[in-house]
Enzyme design. Structure first.
Site: not given
Ligand SMILES: NC(=O)c1ccc[n+]([C@@H]2O[C@H](COP(=O)([O-])OP(=O)(O)OC[C@H]3O[C@@H](n4cnc5c(N)ncnc54)[C@H](OP(=O)(O)O)[C@@H]3O)[C@@H](O)[C@H]2O)c1
Length: 257
Positions: A157, A187-188, A144, A39, A14, A194, A161, A17
Site C-alpha cells: 500500500y 491525508p493521514g 496519502s 457498487r 464516489a 477504508f 502511494k 468516504g
Molecule cells: N481513509 C484514510 O485514512 C485515507 C488516508 C489517506 C489516503 N486515503 C485514500 O483516499 C482514497 C479514498 O479512500 P476512502 O478513505 O474514502 O475509502 P473508502 O470509503 O473505502 O472509499 C474508496 C472509494 O474508492 C472506490 N474504489 C475502490 N476500488 C475501486 C475500483 N477498482 N474501481 C472503482 N472504484 C473503486 C470505492 O467504490 P466502490 O467500492 O463502489 O468501487 C469507494 O468509493 C483512496 O485512494 C485512499 O487510498 C485514505
C-alpha cells in the site's frame, strides 16, 4: 476566488468516504459532477440524493477503474456529450490487508497496484488530453501520508502511494506550458470505509484504528480539495499533506486509550 460553480468535476470512487463527501461539497457549491464507483446501488443513491439536494447536473458511471476499456468508454461518452471535465479527482483507491511482505498475498498486492496506480493512470490517460486541449483545468490526486513514510506491514500500500506521489510530480512536469494544474492531497488517518475494506469487512478491527483520538473526517479532506480548487488560476498548490491533530506523523500519535 476561483469558483467551481457551473464547472464539471469527475470524481472517481464516489460511493463512499472522501469521494462521496467531495461530490457533495462540490455540488453544494454549484459544480456539476460526474461520479464513479463499482457498487451500483450506492452510486445510484449518491446520484439521486445529490441531484435532488442541489439541483446541479449529475452523471454516474458504474465501472472498475482497473478496466482500461471501461475508463475509455467513460471518456468517449463524455466526449459525445461534449463535456470536458474542468476538474479530475483521482480518488478511487484502497488498502487490502496488512501483513509482512514475506507473508503477503499476491492477489491483494495486485488489487492495490492495479487500482491505486494503474487505475489512476488509465483515468488520467483517458481524460487529461481533452483538458490539455482546452488548456484549463485541475487534476487532484488523492495520495496519502503512507506515500511519504512507510510503516510496518504497509509495504505494498505504501509503495502504491509513493507511486501516486511520483506520478503527481511527473504529471505536473508534463503539464508545464499548459494552464492545467495538478495537486496531490495526502491525508493521514481518516475515518471512512477504508479500514473496513482493508480488513475485509472486520468492523471491530477497523474501529480500533480510530480509537482514542479524533481522526480526519471525509468532509475535512473535501474542504481541503475545495480550497485548492478555489485558488486563483495562477496558483498551483502541488501537494497538501494533512493529519489529524492527534497524529503528527505515521509514528507519532496522541491516543487516549
Ligand atoms: N481513509 C484514510 O485514512 C485515507 C488516508 C489517506 C489516503 N486515503 C485514500 O483516499 C482514497 C479514498 O479512500 P476512502 O478513505 O474514502 O475509502 P473508502 O470509503 O473505502 O472509499 C474508496 C472509494 O474508492 C472506490 N474504489 C475502490 N476500488 C475501486 C475500483 N477498482 N474501481 C472503482 N472504484 C473503486 C470505492 O467504490 P466502490 O467500492 O463502489 O468501487 C469507494 O468509493 C483512496 O485512494 C485512499 O487510498 C485514505
Amino acid at each position: 476566488m476561483n469558483s467551481v460553480r457551473g464547472k464539471w468535476a469527475l470524481i472517481t470512487g464516489a460511493t463512499s468516504g472522501i469521494g462521496k463527501a467531495t461530490s457533495d461539497l462540490l455540488a453544494k457549491n454549484g459544480c456539476n459532477i460526474i461520479i464513479t464507483g463499482r457498487r451500483a446501488d450506492k452510486l445510484e443513491a449518491t446520484h439521486h440524493i445529490i441531484e435532488e439536494k442541489y439541483g446541479i447536473k449529475v452523471l454516474s458511471y458504474c465501472f472498475d477503474v482497473r478496466n482500461l476499456n471501461q475508463c475509455a468508454e467513460l471518456a468517449n461518452d463524455l466526449s459525445e456529450r461534449e463535456i470536458v471535465p474542468d476538474i479530475l479527482i483521482n480518488n478511487a483507491g484502497l488498502a487490502s490487508g496488512k501483513s509482512k511482505i514475506q507473508e503477503g498475498l499476491i492477489a491483494e498486492w495486485e488489487k492495490m497496484i492495479d487500482t491505486n496506480i494503474k487505475g489512476l493512470l488509465y483515468i488520467t490517460r483517458c481524460i487529461l488530453p481533452a483538458m490539455i486541449d482546452k488548456n484549463e483545468g485541475h487534476v487532484i490526486n488523492i495520495g496519502s501520508t503512507a506515500g511519504h513514510t512507510v510503516y510496518p506491514e504497509g509495504n505494498v500500500y505504501n509503495a502504491t502511494k509513493f507511486a501516486v506521489k511520483a506520478l503527481n510530480e511527473a504529471i505536473n512536469l508534463d503539464l508545464a506550458g499548459t494552464n492545467v494544474r495538478c495537486c496531490s492531497i495526502d491525508p493521514g488517518a481518516a475515518e471512512t470505509e477504508f479500514s473496513v475494506v482493508r480488513f475485509h469487512g472486520d468492523e471491530e478491527k477497523a474501529k480500533k484504528v480510530y480509537k482514542g483520538y479524533t481522526p480526519l473526517a471525509a468532509e475535512d479532506i473535501a474542504d481541503a480539495i475545495l480550497y485548492v480548487l478555489q485558488t486563483l488560476p495562477h496558483v498551483n498548490i502541488t501537494n497538501l499533506v494533512m493529519y489529524p491533530t492527534a497524529q503528527r506523523s505515521v509514528y507519532v500519535w496522541d491516543k487516549k486509550l
